[in-house]
Design a protein around this motif. Structure first.
Motif, mmCIF file in Angstrom:
data_model
loop_
_atom_site.group_PDB
_atom_site.id
_atom_site.type_symbol
_atom_site.label_atom_id
_atom_site.label_comp_id
_atom_site.label_asym_id
_atom_site.label_seq_id
_atom_site.Cartn_x
_atom_site.Cartn_y
_atom_site.Cartn_z
ATOM 1 N N PRO A 1 1.592 0.265 4.930
ATOM 2 C CA PRO A 1 0.932 -0.119 5.983
ATOM 3 C C PRO A 1 -0.644 -0.877 6.266
ATOM 4 O O PRO A 1 -0.790 -1.718 6.903
ATOM 5 C CB PRO A 1 0.639 1.440 6.704
ATOM 6 N N GLU A 2 -1.368 -0.720 5.172
ATOM 7 C CA GLU A 2 -2.597 -1.326 4.961
ATOM 8 C C GLU A 2 -2.249 -2.979 4.654
ATOM 9 O O GLU A 2 -3.005 -3.762 5.106
ATOM 10 C CB GLU A 2 -3.433 -0.852 4.143
ATOM 11 N N PHE A 3 -1.201 -3.013 3.747
ATOM 12 C CA PHE A 3 -0.899 -4.791 3.613
ATOM 13 C C PHE A 3 -0.471 -5.250 4.641
ATOM 14 O O PHE A 3 -0.745 -6.410 5.384
ATOM 15 C CB PHE A 3 0.099 -4.624 2.344
ATOM 16 N N THR A 4 0.482 -4.485 5.372
ATOM 17 C CA THR A 4 0.944 -5.279 6.687
ATOM 18 C C THR A 4 -0.284 -5.514 7.696
ATOM 19 O O THR A 4 0.104 -6.470 8.405
ATOM 20 C CB THR A 4 2.152 -4.192 7.245
ATOM 21 N N GLU A 5 -1.262 -4.426 7.713
ATOM 22 C CA GLU A 5 -2.112 -4.699 8.789
ATOM 23 C C GLU A 5 -2.962 -6.042 8.287
ATOM 24 O O GLU A 5 -3.225 -6.632 9.238
ATOM 25 C CB GLU A 5 -2.788 -3.233 8.583
ATOM 26 N N GLU A 6 -3.115 -6.232 7.201
ATOM 27 C CA GLU A 6 -3.831 -7.216 6.492
ATOM 28 C C GLU A 6 -2.957 -8.629 7.069
ATOM 29 O O GLU A 6 -3.667 -9.697 7.221
ATOM 30 C CB GLU A 6 -4.220 -7.140 5.006
ATOM 31 N N LEU A 7 -1.846 -8.628 6.658
ATOM 32 C CA LEU A 7 -1.064 -9.727 7.351
ATOM 33 C C LEU A 7 -1.037 -10.087 9.094
ATOM 34 O O LEU A 7 -1.398 -11.294 8.900
ATOM 35 C CB LEU A 7 0.411 -9.545 6.863
ATOM 36 N N PHE A 8 -1.037 -9.019 9.680
ATOM 37 C CA PHE A 8 -0.996 -9.315 11.090
ATOM 38 C C PHE A 8 -2.531 -9.656 11.305
ATOM 39 O O PHE A 8 -2.603 -10.495 12.311
ATOM 40 C CB PHE A 8 -0.530 -8.132 11.687
ATOM 41 N N LYS A 9 -3.599 -9.364 10.544
ATOM 42 C CA LYS A 9 -4.846 -9.631 11.260
ATOM 43 C C LYS A 9 -5.136 -11.018 11.047
ATOM 44 O O LYS A 9 -5.675 -11.857 11.778
ATOM 45 C CB LYS A 9 -5.813 -8.695 10.496
ATOM 46 N N ARG A 10 -4.420 -11.720 10.013
ATOM 47 C CA ARG A 10 -4.584 -13.096 9.597
ATOM 48 C C ARG A 10 -3.678 -13.906 10.231
ATOM 49 O O ARG A 10 -3.753 -15.198 10.288
ATOM 50 C CB ARG A 10 -4.801 -13.139 8.043
ATOM 51 N N LEU A 11 -2.573 -13.506 10.761
ATOM 52 C CA LEU A 11 -1.498 -14.177 11.538
ATOM 53 C C LEU A 11 -2.048 -14.236 12.766
ATOM 54 O O LEU A 11 -2.127 -13.614 13.664
ATOM 55 C CB LEU A 11 -0.152 -13.611 11.425
ATOM 56 N N GLN B 1 5.206 -3.073 15.354
ATOM 57 C CA GLN B 1 5.347 -3.844 16.749
ATOM 58 C C GLN B 1 6.173 -3.146 17.662
ATOM 59 O O GLN B 1 5.816 -3.074 18.704
ATOM 60 C CB GLN B 1 6.088 -5.136 16.421
ATOM 61 N N LEU B 2 7.149 -2.401 17.094
ATOM 62 C CA LEU B 2 8.121 -1.450 18.030
ATOM 63 C C LEU B 2 7.898 -0.254 18.340
ATOM 64 O O LEU B 2 8.076 0.398 19.395
ATOM 65 C CB LEU B 2 9.567 -1.729 17.501
ATOM 66 N N LEU B 3 7.082 0.430 17.104
ATOM 67 C CA LEU B 3 6.708 1.781 17.641
ATOM 68 C C LEU B 3 5.375 2.499 17.934
ATOM 69 O O LEU B 3 5.264 3.272 18.771
ATOM 70 C CB LEU B 3 7.257 2.702 16.241
ATOM 71 N N GLU B 4 4.633 1.331 17.215
ATOM 72 C CA GLU B 4 3.152 1.670 17.590
ATOM 73 C C GLU B 4 2.723 0.435 18.567
ATOM 74 O O GLU B 4 1.710 0.621 19.366
ATOM 75 C CB GLU B 4 2.326 1.167 16.371
ATOM 76 N N ARG B 5 3.542 -0.428 18.861
ATOM 77 C CA ARG B 5 3.318 -1.531 19.919
ATOM 78 C C ARG B 5 1.883 -2.179 19.819
ATOM 79 O O ARG B 5 1.181 -2.473 20.700
ATOM 80 C CB ARG B 5 3.311 -0.824 21.374
ATOM 81 N N ARG B 6 1.868 -2.890 18.657
ATOM 82 C CA ARG B 6 0.667 -3.558 17.995
ATOM 83 C C ARG B 6 1.022 -4.868 17.818
ATOM 84 O O ARG B 6 2.307 -4.937 17.093
ATOM 85 C CB ARG B 6 -0.160 -2.889 17.139
ATOM 86 N N TYR B 7 0.408 -5.986 17.701
ATOM 87 C CA TYR B 7 0.547 -7.214 17.437
ATOM 88 C C TYR B 7 2.222 -7.688 17.988
ATOM 89 O O TYR B 7 2.595 -8.464 17.170
ATOM 90 C CB TYR B 7 0.532 -7.201 15.803
ATOM 91 N N TYR C 1 -10.749 -7.624 2.397
ATOM 92 C CA TYR C 1 -9.325 -6.722 2.336
ATOM 93 C C TYR C 1 -9.883 -5.097 2.040
ATOM 94 O O TYR C 1 -11.041 -4.937 2.060
ATOM 95 C CB TYR C 1 -8.578 -7.168 0.936
ATOM 96 N N PRO C 2 -8.700 -4.243 2.189
ATOM 97 C CA PRO C 2 -9.047 -2.850 2.170
ATOM 98 C C PRO C 2 -10.001 -2.707 0.968
ATOM 99 O O PRO C 2 -10.063 -3.146 -0.035
ATOM 100 C CB PRO C 2 -7.893 -2.258 2.113
ATOM 101 N N ASP C 3 -10.666 -1.406 0.965
ATOM 102 C CA ASP C 3 -11.496 -0.892 -0.100
ATOM 103 C C ASP C 3 -10.758 -0.826 -1.460
ATOM 104 O O ASP C 3 -10.046 -0.231 -1.514
ATOM 105 C CB ASP C 3 -12.163 0.609 0.264
ATOM 106 N N PRO C 4 -11.443 -1.524 -2.499
ATOM 107 C CA PRO C 4 -10.875 -1.488 -3.830
ATOM 108 C C PRO C 4 -10.941 -0.098 -4.298
ATOM 109 O O PRO C 4 -10.037 -0.057 -5.464
ATOM 110 C CB PRO C 4 -12.061 -2.438 -4.530
ATOM 111 N N ALA C 5 -11.783 0.565 -3.883
ATOM 112 C CA ALA C 5 -11.543 2.205 -4.577
ATOM 113 C C ALA C 5 -10.218 2.543 -4.477
ATOM 114 O O ALA C 5 -10.000 3.485 -5.528
ATOM 115 C CB ALA C 5 -12.452 3.159 -3.813
#
Length: 665
Positions: A405-415, A436-442, A561-565
């Protein structure tokens, strides 16, 4: 006192008969299942996960059609789990992997008891299966294999119950459970020889004078019980004919349903691998097998197999059939993600390990009171379970894994809005659909998988889901041509044909959409690219943008990008998690290169350092840092520090000799 035996021998009980299961047995089974459930809940993924799990997280809530063979029982159960008032939808669906895995543990205890083992030994076998790598792993995300393992155990229990005392009710129960198992996974077929042997080996209904001779009506009832469970497959064509959004294979007609049900599109992968010989497959299985119970417990499995053969030839043959038939087919089905296919083998091995413990306990406890022997068996079992529990937990723990989900979020943020993202990783289209279909975002962006483009159902899906997406008529023509060629082809040529058409269809879609919107590509590998199919591309970090003309310069991009930790690659075990960490690291490294070209050296250093936070052993970053401090922001000490690390990590790199010369190494 009698003299001790001259030779140690495996104990062979005088009788193979086991007393009927009692309320105490069911209570222990429930306790073991609940204990396993508690362990699995600590390690289950809290959100959408990779693999087919990502597909089920979307398809189950929507009651759509999954990839072959349709998995109707699993899909319907998944919908019920989404109604639980806890966590996210993805977490609820993941529990469909967790709960059946725990049920499998409890059922395995009952199987072992029905097979004649003591409660202590049976509990050890069930506990060993609970902490085995594969069942535990399947219990941490939404997949069909933990349910398949539970149904396999249920079928074994029903068949063993019939084996001990044939009756019409028990025969119908066995048949019904077998039918239900088929509605979850067709590899149930590999279990049929073992189950048939248990039902027929001692009963032998064709002989007169037996304890029970079934009437035709009783046989018909058993057949009806089997068929009634198979009726669950009616869900697939009925639901498909209703025009669902994800309609894999569009199995709404008899022909397409049978094609989907039998998984015909994957049959070319069975017994036809052109590259890997059986020796390679056996070697890979052996590596998997050693991970299940840890190598230290494998001798116990072997001892148990011998002890079982000495105690009960019928049970030993049943276990041998379960292992052998599953191995023959699983080793010759050439797909990358088949670890779960071996769960039937591991079930049999866990039972053998329990038998082995019982045999060793009997030998070691000769002359001791039964109570002491039972306590000793329980203590030994707990100690033996500690090793696989400790070793396997870090290998399967997904409780903090949010990489998909975090990688998908990063893709959508930059698209950008209206943008089209082409991906070659199927899992990304499911995570994108979840957003897109269940959370209705992007919802104003489009994500398309190239691998599925050669399938008619996916083209129809794209037209419904993304009306603004340009799909030229040439796409339908190419899909039709591919289908005609595949129908005539055999073996692995089918895959080659599909790949050829995938590239042509993807090119047609990209060219048609470039006229109206920005188009991007996310490739699963980290290879640097300047063009794709003759079209120029430029790096945008996590993906490339396809352009009409090559850019004059490479523009740097944001690396927030997300926290490297949470993404230290060298500390991660999960392959998908490591891949995402590597992707972030590569993107930061390439951003540093672009920033050097732009003359922004301090920002370049920060980008390189960020890359190392994700992957401290990335040799190319250390090489680039050395170049930065050698040429653009001179600092000899820092240069030598990074170049020495580069030489340590990549001593055979083509640039290693030049670096050695520069630092005087």
């Amino acid at each position: 006192m009698p003299p001790p035996p001259s030779k140690l021998r495996l104990a062979k009980p005088a009788s193979t008969a086991a007393p009927p299961l009692e309320a105490r047995d069911f209570a222990i089974a429930a306790g073991l299942g609940l204990a396993a459930l508690a362990i699995y809940l600590l390690t289950v993924c809290r959100t959408i996960y990779w693999g087919d799990s990502s597909e089920f997280a979307v398809v189950c809530p929507m009651l759509d059609i999954t990839h072959p063979t349709g998995y109707p029982f699993f899909t319907l159960l998944g919908k019920l789990f989404t109604l639980l008032p806890i966590g996210t939808i993805a977490f609820r669906v993941n529990l469909l992997g967790t709960v059946p895995a725990a049920v499998c543990v409890g059922l395995l205890f009952l199987v072992a008891r029905q097979a004649g083992l003591t409660a202590g030994s049976a509990a050890f076998g069930a506990g060993l299966m609970a902490v085995s790598k594969e069942l535990w792993d399947q219990g941490t995300a939404c997949e069909v294999y933990s349910l398949h393992a539970a149904l396999t155990a249920a079928c074994l229990l029903a068949a063993l119950t019939f084996w001990k005392g044939p009756s019409a009710r028990r025969l119908a129960m066995t048949a019904g459970m077998l039918g239900l198992s088929f509605t979850n996974h067709l590899t149930t077929l590999w279990n049929v020889p073992a189950l048939a042997w248990l039902v027929l080996c001692d009963w032998q209904p064709w002989r007169s004078g037996g304890a029970w001779q079934p009437s035709r009506r009783e046989l018909a009832r058993a057949a009806a019980a089997f068929g009634a469970m198979l009726l669950l497959y009616a869900y697939v064509p009925i639901r498909a004919s209703q025009g669902v959004l994800f309609n894999h294979g569009e199995p709404g007609t008899v022909g397409s349903f049978l094609y989907h049900l039998t998984g015909r599109q994957f049959q070319y992968r069975m017994f036809t691998d052109p590259e890997a010989g059986i020796a390679k497959e056996v070697g890979e299985f052996w590596e998997r097998f050693q991970l299940q119970f840890t190598p230290w417990l494998l001798p116990l499995v072997a001892i148990g197999a011998v002890a079982l053969a000495m105690r009960s030839r019928s049970l030993a043959i049943a276990m041998a059939l379960l292992v052998a038939v599953n191995l023959v087919f699983d080793l010759n089905y050439h797909i990358p993600d088949k670890d779960g296919y071996f769960l039937g083998v591991y079930l049999a091995c866990a039972l053998c390990a329990a038998e082995g413990l019982a045999a060793l306990a009997t030998m070691a406890g000769r002359g001791r009171p039964p109570g002491q022997r039972a306590v000793a068996t329980a203590v030994a079992g707990l100690l033996l379970l500690a090793a696989p529990a400790v070793v396997n937990r870090p290998l399967v723990d997904k409780s903090s894994n949010r990489s998909l989900p975090e990688f998908t979020e990063e893709l959508f943020k930059r698209l950008p809005p209206g943008g089209l993202l082409m991906v070659d990783d199927q899992f990304l289209i499911w995570s994108a659909a979840y957003v897109q279909l269940l959370e209705r975002r992007y919802v104003d962006r489009m994500v398309v998988n190239d691998y599925l483009l050669c399938l008619p159902w996916y083209v129809h899906h794209l037209r419904r889901r993304y009306p603004q997406l340009v799909l030229p008529s040439s796409v339908d023509e190419l899909v039709g041509e591919r289908g005609a060629e595949v129908a005539k082809a055999k073996g692995w040529k089918i895959g080659d044909i599909s790949q050829r058409y995938i590239e042509r269809i993807a090119r047609a879609i990209v060219e048609a959409n470039l006229k109206q919107r920005r188009v991007f590509w996310n490739w699963h590998d980290s290879e640097e690219r300047k063009e794709w199919k003759g079209l120029p591309v430029t790096n945008r970090g996590l993906f490339y943008e396809v352009l009409k003309a090559a850019p004059a310069t490479q523009e740097p991009w944001s690396i927030d990008y997300p926290d490297p930790a949470n993404y230290h690659k060298t500390e991660l075990v999960d392959a998908h998690h490591r891949h995402v960490a590597d992707t972030f690291s590569v993107a930061c490294n390439r951003a540093g290169i672009a920033l050097i070209a732009a003359g922004r050296y301090a920002e370049a250093e920060a980008a390189f350092n960020r890359s190392l936070e994700y992957n401290r052993d990335y040799p190319q970053v250390h090489l680039n840092m050395g170049v930065l401090f050698h040429t653009y922001a001179p600092n000899r000490a820092k240069r030598d520090e990074h170049w020495k690390k580069f030489l340590e990590l990549a001593p055979n790199d083509p640039q290693a000799a030049t670096v050695k010369k520069e630092i005087g190494g």
